[in-house]
Design an enzyme around this catalytic site. Structure first.
Site, short mmCIF file in Angstrom:
data_model
loop_
_atom_site.label_atom_id
_atom_site.label_comp_id
_atom_site.label_asym_id
_atom_site.label_seq_id
_atom_site.Cartn_x
_atom_site.Cartn_y
_atom_site.Cartn_z
N HIS A 178 -1.04 -1.67 -4.03
CA HIS A 178 -2.38 -1.38 -3.46
C HIS A 178 -2.52 0.13 -3.38
CE1 HIS A 178 -5.75 -2.39 -0.61
NE2 HIS A 178 -5.44 -1.23 -0.11
N HIS A 230 -8.14 0.39 -4.33
CA HIS A 230 -9.04 0.19 -3.19
C HIS A 230 -9.88 1.46 -3.04
CE1 HIS A 230 -9.36 -0.32 1.48
NE2 HIS A 230 -10.53 -0.42 0.87
N ASP A 282 -4.66 3.27 -2.42
CA ASP A 282 -5.76 3.65 -1.52
C ASP A 282 -6.40 4.96 -1.98
OD1 ASP A 282 -3.90 2.19 1.05
OD2 ASP A 282 -5.94 1.60 0.49
N MET A 295 -12.20 3.67 -1.40
CA MET A 295 -12.90 4.04 -0.16
C MET A 295 -13.69 5.32 -0.48
SD MET A 295 -9.74 3.12 2.34
CE MET A 295 -8.59 3.25 0.95
N GLY A 342 -3.17 5.23 7.09
CA GLY A 342 -2.22 4.15 7.33
C GLY A 342 -1.67 4.30 8.73
N GLY A 343 -0.87 3.31 9.14
CA GLY A 343 -0.17 3.41 10.42
C GLY A 343 -1.03 3.15 11.64
N ASP A 397 -6.26 -5.94 5.19
CA ASP A 397 -5.83 -4.57 4.91
C ASP A 397 -5.93 -3.69 6.15
OD1 ASP A 397 -6.89 -1.99 2.50
OD2 ASP A 397 -5.01 -2.35 3.57
N GLY A 398 -4.73 -3.32 6.65
CA GLY A 398 -4.72 -2.38 7.78
C GLY A 398 -3.93 -2.91 8.96
N GLY A 413 1.38 -1.37 4.35
CA GLY A 413 1.71 0.00 4.00
C GLY A 413 2.87 0.50 4.84
N SER A 439 0.84 -1.19 0.00
CA SER A 439 0.00 0.00 0.00
C SER A 439 0.88 1.24 0.00
CB SER A 439 -0.90 0.03 1.25
OG SER A 439 -1.36 1.36 1.47
N GLY A 470 -9.14 4.97 6.35
CA GLY A 470 -8.92 6.42 6.36
C GLY A 470 -7.46 6.80 6.48
N MET A 504 -11.06 -5.48 6.15
CA MET A 504 -10.36 -4.37 6.79
C MET A 504 -10.06 -4.71 8.24
SD MET A 504 -10.00 -2.25 4.36
CE MET A 504 -9.22 -0.95 5.35
N MET A 545 -9.39 7.66 -1.59
CA MET A 545 -10.32 8.16 -0.57
C MET A 545 -10.95 9.47 -1.04
SD MET A 545 -8.04 7.48 2.84
CE MET A 545 -7.09 5.94 2.99
#
Ligand code: DX5
Ligand code: ZN
Length: 224
Positions: free
Chosen positions: A35, A68, A37, A70, A146-147, A177-178, A199, A10, A144, A139, A39
């Site tokens: 990947h 992905h 992301d 979102m 990363g980290g 994912d996440g 990610g 990611s 919303g 998920m 948003m």
């Protein structure tokens, strides 16, 4: 889509000032897919990238691009993400559009369809579509950012979905994912995850990502 162990990078926590080089760093590090992301600031309280960035990144990798989405209205953007170079497009069952229509639109655009569900979304919201998709993205953070820390309370739900997929005899890989990293990837894989999105667990490393990717692969199998 084969469901042996795959590491999907990611870019959410990559250096956005050098995204092309960051994608190449993941490719050179030996990941299986990229990947992306997406948003919209509505489905989640953050805004990241759109089709124009996918298009800009396309020449930097021959690997599959997993977009992905979102976003609240995926139907309006599937063709744009398909034309920009996505290979697989994942939308959320929580989005405003009907998931079945979204899956049909992704297929009509010639791409591989996936659906994703958030940590607190019940499995009943996605079980009607399991036989129509080629990636089930579970998920393990609230989408919303990363980290975030891995939510291991999602693991029983993931294991239930894995068993349901087996009961139905479906060839459907589970993505996770996440918060997937060295510490959590073993549990994610043991609960049925085979496409493991990483990610910050990757991009926290400077330079060559090869050793980090090799460690992730080794640790993913350590729990089995
Ligand atoms: C979250 C994103 C994920 C993920 C990636 O909304 O969908 O792809 O958080 O970042 P890490 O691996 O740092 O959680
Ligand atoms: Zn993601």
């Amino acid at each position: 889509m084969s469901d042996d162990l795959q590491i999907s990078a990611s870019i959410l926590n990559a250096d956005f000032a050098r995204l092309g080089q960051e994608v190449r760093r993941a490719v050179d590090g030996g990941v299986d897919s990229i990947h992306l992301d997406v948003m919209d600031g509505h489905f989640v309280d953050n805004i990241t990238i759109g089709p124009v960035v996918v298009e800009a990144l396309r020449p930097h990798a021959a690997l599959p691009f997993h977009s992905h989405l979102m976003i609240s209205r995926p139907l309006a953007y599937i063709d744009a993400f398909a034309e920009a170079g996505s290979d697989l497009i994942v939308a959320h069952v929580e989005a405003d559009d009907d998931p079945g229509q979204v899956v049909d639109a992704i297929r009509a655009a010639g791409k591989v369809p996936g659906l994703s569900l958030n940590p607190d979304t019940p499995v009943e919201d996605i079980t009607p579509y399991l036989d129509r998709i080629e990636l089930l993205l579970v998920m393990t953070v609230q989408p919303g950012w990363g980290g975030q820390p891995f939510r291991d309370d999602v693991l029983p739900k993931m294991a239930w979905l894995r068993d349901e997929i087996e009961r139905r005899g479906l060839d459907l890989p589970i993505g996770v994912d996440g918060g997937v990293n060295d510490e959590t990837i073993g549990a994610a894989h043991a609960a049925g995850g085979s496409v493991l999105v990483v990610g910050s667990g990757l991009y926290r490393h400077p330079g060559d990502l090869g050793p980090a990717v090799a460690d992730l692969r080794r640790l993913a199998l350590a729990d089995t």
